[in-house]
Motif scaffolding. Structure first.
Motif, PDB file in Angstrom:
ATOM      1  N   VAL A   1      27.648  -2.454  -2.464  1.00  0.00           N
ATOM      2  CA  VAL A   1      26.671  -1.392  -2.213  1.00  0.00           C
ATOM      3  C   VAL A   1      27.137  -0.598  -1.001  1.00  0.00           C
ATOM      4  O   VAL A   1      27.316  -1.154   0.085  1.00  0.00           O
ATOM      5  N   HIS A   2      27.345   0.710  -1.210  1.00  0.00           N
ATOM      6  CA  HIS A   2      27.843   1.579  -0.145  1.00  0.00           C
ATOM      7  C   HIS A   2      26.709   2.433   0.393  1.00  0.00           C
ATOM      8  O   HIS A   2      25.996   3.100  -0.367  1.00  0.00           O
TER       9      HIS A   2
ATOM     10  N   ARG B   1      21.756  -7.820   0.612  1.00  0.00           N
ATOM     11  CA  ARG B   1      22.220  -9.180   0.378  1.00  0.00           C
ATOM     12  C   ARG B   1      21.367  -9.879  -0.666  1.00  0.00           C
ATOM     13  O   ARG B   1      21.877 -10.633  -1.504  1.00  0.00           O
ATOM     14  N   SER B   2      20.059  -9.617  -0.666  1.00  0.00           N
ATOM     15  CA  SER B   2      19.152 -10.317  -1.580  1.00  0.00           C
ATOM     16  C   SER B   2      19.267  -9.838  -3.021  1.00  0.00           C
ATOM     17  O   SER B   2      18.682 -10.438  -3.923  1.00  0.00           O
TER      18      SER B   2
ATOM     19  N   ALA C   1      28.051  -8.479  -3.830  1.00  0.00           N
ATOM     20  CA  ALA C   1      29.138  -9.237  -3.212  1.00  0.00           C
ATOM     21  C   ALA C   1      29.495  -8.717  -1.838  1.00  0.00           C
ATOM     22  O   ALA C   1      30.021  -9.462  -1.010  1.00  0.00           O
ATOM     23  N   ALA C   2      29.233  -7.420  -1.593  1.00  0.00           N
ATOM     24  CA  ALA C   2      29.660  -6.819  -0.330  1.00  0.00           C
ATOM     25  C   ALA C   2      28.839  -5.576  -0.049  1.00  0.00           C
ATOM     26  O   ALA C   2      28.169  -5.020  -0.932  1.00  0.00           O
TER      27      ALA C   2
ATOM     28  N   LEU D   1      24.171  -4.941  15.927  1.00  0.00           N
ATOM     29  CA  LEU D   1      25.157  -5.893  15.436  1.00  0.00           C
ATOM     30  C   LEU D   1      24.529  -7.116  14.769  1.00  0.00           C
ATOM     31  O   LEU D   1      25.127  -7.692  13.850  1.00  0.00           O
ATOM     32  N   ASP D   2      23.352  -7.523  15.218  1.00  0.00           N
ATOM     33  CA  ASP D   2      22.767  -8.755  14.695  1.00  0.00           C
ATOM     34  C   ASP D   2      22.615  -8.742  13.172  1.00  0.00           C
ATOM     35  O   ASP D   2      22.979  -9.724  12.512  1.00  0.00           O
ATOM     36  N   PRO D   3      22.064  -7.677  12.562  1.00  0.00           N
ATOM     37  CA  PRO D   3      21.943  -7.693  11.102  1.00  0.00           C
ATOM     38  C   PRO D   3      23.287  -7.779  10.388  1.00  0.00           C
ATOM     39  O   PRO D   3      23.403  -8.409   9.332  1.00  0.00           O
ATOM     40  N   VAL D   4      24.315  -7.153  10.972  1.00  0.00           N
ATOM     41  CA  VAL D   4      25.648  -7.230  10.371  1.00  0.00           C
ATOM     42  C   VAL D   4      26.162  -8.661  10.437  1.00  0.00           C
ATOM     43  O   VAL D   4      26.688  -9.204   9.454  1.00  0.00           O
ATOM     44  N   GLY D   5      26.006  -9.290  11.597  1.00  0.00           N
ATOM     45  CA  GLY D   5      26.446 -10.666  11.741  1.00  0.00           C
ATOM     46  C   GLY D   5      25.705 -11.606  10.808  1.00  0.00           C
ATOM     47  O   GLY D   5      26.308 -12.513  10.208  1.00  0.00           O
ATOM     48  N   GLU D   6      24.406 -11.401  10.642  1.00  0.00           N
ATOM     49  CA  GLU D   6      23.628 -12.255   9.747  1.00  0.00           C
ATOM     50  C   GLU D   6      24.073 -12.082   8.300  1.00  0.00           C
ATOM     51  O   GLU D   6      24.137 -13.066   7.540  1.00  0.00           O
ATOM     52  N   ALA D   7      24.382 -10.848   7.909  1.00  0.00           N
ATOM     53  CA  ALA D   7      24.827 -10.604   6.544  1.00  0.00           C
ATOM     54  C   ALA D   7      26.176 -11.271   6.280  1.00  0.00           C
ATOM     55  O   ALA D   7      26.397 -11.872   5.222  1.00  0.00           O
TER      56      ALA D   7
END
Length: 345
Positions: A226-227, A239-240, A244-245, A256-262
């Motif tokens: 998903v772009h 993600r839900s 895949a990406a 940054l936190d949401p990116v790291g969690e994903a």
């Protein structure tokens, strides 16, 4: 998430078999010009993860909404007052979109028919399509939740058939589908203006949006990226859906936190690290600069360097339709070489 859970998620991501080669680079989709044969040659020559080029400079039917509208099943589209809308019957505008895609697929078959790696194709996602396509009676499809559901089912059917056709033409390749959702954050936030410009459409709820995207992701039978090139990408929502990406413009990442969690949760990252247009008075981006941009983000997130080249694909920040031919080629080359640098570390 506890430290132990974080370590477990990182190990799962490290052990995962990603549907692209390590150190891969790709384009977002659009390219400058009108020559599909040349665009396909550039993409195949420069990228470890090539894609089907999109050439919107050819005009209506080659643009994101018209091209995807041409894939819909039992929902013909047409141009009216410069906008795409659902039509009563197939007409000239739809035939034009079909002709563009048929030529593109023929070139893909001719040049990439023996490809054994991964090949990416692109289409608008259901939220962006609903915001960009109008109903026959006026107003965007977004106005009518029932129409949006019907549109999504039609898109899922059309993309399933499109993916099957690409797989038939590239029998030795792995197909990857990118859903372009540039309008997603505005749809979720209720920022899509009505036709008068005096108001906005009601926001689409997160659960509804998740269901719409998941319908398409589950229908196509191939990995989905998903772009969304926006500063407020809903990463948990993406993600839900089973994607895949996610493909992001790194320069627009504010938190940054949401990116790291994903990434922790096993989502691949298509990292938009190279500018799509030249910086005024500046030089073209080098592979070292592009690699540094990706590496710096990864290090700030605290992930192991050995995981980077597997889970991350290097890309331009967005499509290259507005660039010159020379700049587009240089950016893809820089992304390719940046991916190689990261894989060698």
């Amino acid at each position: 998430m506890t430290d132990q859970q974080r370590v477990t998620e990182q190990q799962r991501a490290a052990d995962r078999k990603w549907p692209w080669p390590a150190g891969a680079a790709t384009g977002i989709g659009s390219m400058p010009g009108t020559d599909i044969a040349e665009a396909q040659r550039i993409v195949l020559g420069e990228l470890a993860l090539p894609h089907l080029p999109e050439l919107p400079a050819r005009g209506p039917g080659a643009d994101l909404i018209g091209r995807t509208g041409g894939l819909l099943v039992d929902l013909p589209v047409e141009l009216y007052a410069g906008r795409w809308r659902v039509a009563g019957r197939p007409g000239r505008d739809l035939r034009r979109a079909h002709d563009f895609l048929a030529r593109d697929l023929d070139q893909m078959t001719e040049q990439a028919g023996e490809l054994t790696g991964t090949f990416k194709i692109q289409a608008a996602g259901p939220l962006t399509l609903a915001a960009g396509l109008e109903r026959p009676v006026g107003g965007r499809m977004l106005r009518d939740p029932g129409a949006v559901r019907d549109l999504t089912e039609s898109l899922a059917d059309g993309l399933r058939a499109h993916v099957a056709e690409v797989r038939r033409r590239l029998p030795r390749a792995t197909v990857l589908l990118q859903l372009d959702e540039p309008t997603m954050p505005a749809v979720l936030a209720g920022r899509i203006p009505t036709e008068s410009g005096l108001g906005a459409y009601r926001p689409v709820g997160s659960s509804t949006a998740t269901g719409l995207l998941r319908t398409v992701v589950e229908a196509v039978g191939v990995p989905v990226v998903v772009h969304c090139c926006a500063p407020d990408v809903p990463l948990e929502l993406i993600r839900s859906t089973g994607a895949a990406a996610v493909a992001l413009d790194l320069h627009l990442v504010e938190r940054l936190d949401p990116v790291g969690e994903a990434i922790d949760a096993g989502l691949g990252l298509f990292a938009g690290a190279a500018p799509t247009l030249p910086v005024p008075g500046g030089e073209e981006p080098s592979s070292a600069q592009v690699a540094d941009r990706v590496r710096q983000l990864w290090d700030r997130l605290g992930f192991p360097r050995g995981q980077l080249a597997e889970q991350v694909v290097v890309t331009p920040a967005c499509g290259l339709a507005g660039a010159s031919d020379g700049y587009a080629r240089s950016v893809l080359t820089a992304c390719r070489d940046a991916g190689r640098r990261l894989a060698e570390e």
